[in-house]
Design an enzyme around this catalytic site. Structure first.
Site, PDB file in Angstrom:
ATOM      1  N   THR A  49       0.743  -1.272   0.067  1.00 32.45           N
ATOM      2  CA  THR A  49       0.120   0.149   0.032  1.00 32.45           C
ATOM      3  C   THR A  49       0.920   1.348   0.154  1.00 32.45           C
ATOM      4  O   THR A  49       2.229   1.395  -0.209  1.00 32.45           O
ATOM      5  CB  THR A  49      -0.817   0.040   1.253  1.00 32.45           C
ATOM      6  OG1 THR A  49      -0.112   0.421   2.451  1.00 32.45           O
ATOM      7  CG2 THR A  49      -1.539  -1.070   1.496  1.00 32.45           C
ATOM      8  N   CYS A  50       0.047   2.628  -0.012  1.00 35.73           N
ATOM      9  CA  CYS A  50       1.031   3.676   0.037  1.00 35.73           C
ATOM     10  C   CYS A  50       1.963   3.764   1.231  1.00 35.73           C
ATOM     11  O   CYS A  50       2.891   4.562   1.166  1.00 35.73           O
ATOM     12  CB  CYS A  50       0.280   4.923   0.012  1.00 35.73           C
ATOM     13  SG  CYS A  50      -1.050   5.262   1.046  1.00 35.73           S
ATOM     14  N   ASN A  51       1.564   3.110   2.234  1.00 36.91           N
ATOM     15  CA  ASN A  51       2.199   3.432   3.622  1.00 36.91           C
ATOM     16  C   ASN A  51       2.981   1.963   4.260  1.00 36.91           C
ATOM     17  O   ASN A  51       3.622   2.177   5.211  1.00 36.91           O
ATOM     18  CB  ASN A  51       1.163   3.587   4.733  1.00 36.91           C
ATOM     19  CG  ASN A  51       0.489   5.168   4.856  1.00 36.91           C
ATOM     20  OD1 ASN A  51       1.574   5.969   4.533  1.00 36.91           O
ATOM     21  ND2 ASN A  51      -0.547   5.349   4.884  1.00 36.91           N
ATOM     22  N   ARG A  52       3.040   1.085   3.560  1.00 39.70           N
ATOM     23  CA  ARG A  52       3.547  -0.165   3.986  1.00 39.70           C
ATOM     24  C   ARG A  52       3.762  -1.219   2.568  1.00 39.70           C
ATOM     25  O   ARG A  52       2.898  -1.362   1.970  1.00 39.70           O
ATOM     26  CB  ARG A  52       2.810  -0.866   5.152  1.00 39.70           C
ATOM     27  CG  ARG A  52       1.382  -1.430   4.827  1.00 39.70           C
ATOM     28  CD  ARG A  52       0.754  -2.103   6.042  1.00 39.70           C
ATOM     29  NE  ARG A  52       0.603  -1.171   7.066  1.00 39.70           N
ATOM     30  CZ  ARG A  52       1.099  -1.247   8.436  1.00 39.70           C
ATOM     31  NH1 ARG A  52       2.101  -2.146   8.840  1.00 39.70           N
ATOM     32  NH2 ARG A  52       0.794  -0.333   9.309  1.00 39.70           N
ATOM     33  N   ALA A 190      -6.964  24.962  -3.815  1.00 38.22           N
ATOM     34  CA  ALA A 190      -6.550  23.774  -4.966  1.00 38.22           C
ATOM     35  C   ALA A 190      -5.283  23.145  -4.441  1.00 38.22           C
ATOM     36  O   ALA A 190      -4.923  22.301  -5.184  1.00 38.22           O
ATOM     37  CB  ALA A 190      -6.591  24.336  -6.322  1.00 38.22           C
ATOM     38  N   SER A 194      -7.291  21.012   0.432  1.00 37.68           N
ATOM     39  CA  SER A 194      -8.480  21.213  -0.406  1.00 37.68           C
ATOM     40  C   SER A 194      -8.905  19.939  -1.241  1.00 37.68           C
ATOM     41  O   SER A 194      -9.948  19.287  -1.239  1.00 37.68           O
ATOM     42  CB  SER A 194      -8.395  22.046  -1.118  1.00 37.68           C
ATOM     43  OG  SER A 194      -8.146  23.418  -0.637  1.00 37.68           O
TER      44      SER A 194
END
EC number: 1.2.1.70
Length: 448
Positions: A49-52, A190, A194
């Protein structure tokens, strides 16, 4: 057999490193196959995943299994094995089971108690299962972990309380309106905050969202990315007349929404509620606006209070979940210990029933005049004798499963009864040999 988990996560490596050791979705199936074909690996599941990035594996020996997993990761991402060792943590046995349970239930996440990881674990397991790299141990353990996490979330409601500012903003809007699906929203700004707010609004069911920004190109880019509308900042007064929710996060040095602006548009709103949420520092929305009827104005301090209170609730829920983990580990160990018993009991029963069948054949030959009813009575009673004779040996076999010297005693048990049963390790190795052949054949077929 041993269970090992090797994890590269937000505690062991910064985001710059984690970006370099993440598998692409389209590469995961081949990665599962490559690792499974490696020496010492009997089962494996890869989570990325993005974190592990994590490898869960059943291995025949801990030290060789650990080395080959680390070597696999090093080769996959172009690192040295020592680099992988430095950026990862290794869990073995009960600690590995605990790690899986904590990860699946969201206790090991950056955002405590988040539920997205549960779906990611489930997807990783299903992919490994469909690829053929799981077996008896993981087919049971991962289902246990997923079931535990679902139950923990339902019983504690750990994920119900917002712990990020952008998510808390949407939760505040829900407190005013209830369901948000039919509401109109404006995102001012943006940047990253946001975009996070926009994602949370979309997640709540809102589809009528307009992004406004001082630089129209940035508003257009963000809106296009998420398929919503955009407009110039100068159009804000007109947009406010029909909006229900406004979330503002800019770096402006003066107020973007003023008391005067709200007073002008309030007459045309017919007493409809308007929720203004200011997550900018310095503030984008002039204080005091909430004094106007049906205008609800929240700033970052209001959100922080909600986030802090919710985090305390999550921490209490996490403590409750943590208290349940030892029982899950014990249940898993009890199940694993029975794996060695089952083949022995099965072999004992099969031998006993074979003797019973031979005895019935002998009776049929020596007493050919038996009626069908008489034959059934004799068969029933001979089976009953066998079941009574097996009762104590089977009980003893089950008790042996928790003995530290169970392997030696099972061997003696088999010698006494002259039976042969394959241990789980041998079964796993045979299963792997068969599956590796399937994987090789599949690759050849795909190549052709």
């Amino acid at each position: 057999m041993h269970f090992i988990a090797i994890s590269i996560n937000h505690r062991t490596a910064d985001v710059a490193l984690r970006e370099q050791v993440a598998f692409r979705d389209d590469a995961l199936r081949i990665a599962h196959e490559d690792l499974y074909e490696t020496k010492s690996i009997l089962e494996n599941v890869i989570l990325s995943t993005c974190n592990r990035t994590e490898v869960y594996a059943v291995v025949d020996q801990i030290h060789t299994g650990r080395y080959y997993i680390q070597r696999f990761l090093a080769r996959a991402f172009g690192f040295e094995v020592d680099d992988i060792k430095a950026m990862s943590e290794v869990k073995v046995g009960d600690e590995a089971v605990e790690h899986l349970l904590r990860v699946t239930s969201g206790l090991d996440s950056i955002v405590l108690g988040e539920t997205q990881i549960l779906g990611q674990i489930r997807d990783a397991f299903f992919l490994a299962q469909s690829t053929g790299t799981t077996g008896t141990i993981f087919n049971h353990l991962f289902k246990q972990a997923i079931t535990f996490a679902k139950r923990a979330h339902n019983e504690t409601d750990i994920a119900d309380n917002a712990v990020s500012v952008s998510y808390a903003a949407v939760e505040l809007a829900k407190k005013v309106f209830g369901k948000l699906k039919s509401k109109q929203a404006i995102i001012i700004g943006a940047g990253e905050m946001s975009e996070l707010s926009l994602l949370n609004l979309l997640g709540s069911g809102i589809t009528d969202i307009t992004v406004v920004n001082r630089t129209i190109e940035n508003a257009m880019k963000l809106a296009a990315k998420h398929q919503v509308k955009y407009d110039e900042l100068s159009s804000l007064p007109n947009l406010l007349e029909s909006a229900d929710i406004v979330i503002s996060s800019t770096s402006a040095q003066s107020y973007i929404i003023t008391n005067e602006m709200i007073e002008r548009i309030a007459e045309n709103r017919k007493q409809d509620s308007l929720v203004l949420i200011d997550i900018a520092v310095p503030r984008d929305i002039e204080p005091g606006i909430s004094a106007i009827t049906n205008i609800f104005n929240y700033d970052v301090d209001d959100l922080k209070g909600l986030v802090d209170a919710n985090l305390r609730e999550r921490q209490l829920a996490a403590a409750t979940i943590s208290e349940q983990i030892p029982a899950e580990i014990h249940a898993h160990n009890e199940w694993v210990s029975m794996l060695g018993v089952v083949p022995v009991i099965r072999a004992l029963r099969e031998k006993a029933m074979a003797i019973q069948a031979e005895t019935m054949d002998s009776i049929d030959r020596k007493l050919p005049g038996l009626s069908e009813r008489e034959r059934k009575i004799i068969s029933k009673h001979t089976k009953s004798i066998i079941n009574q004779m097996l009762k104590d040996p089977i009980k003893q076999a089950k008790e042996l499963s928790s003995d530290k010297k169970s392997n030696e005693k099972f061997e003696l048990f088999q010698n006494i009864f002259d039976i042969e049963a394959k241990c789980p390790h041998e079964q796993a190795k045979q299963q792997k040999e068969s599956k590796v052949k399937e994987i090789s054949a599949r690759r050849i077929f795909s190549f052709e």
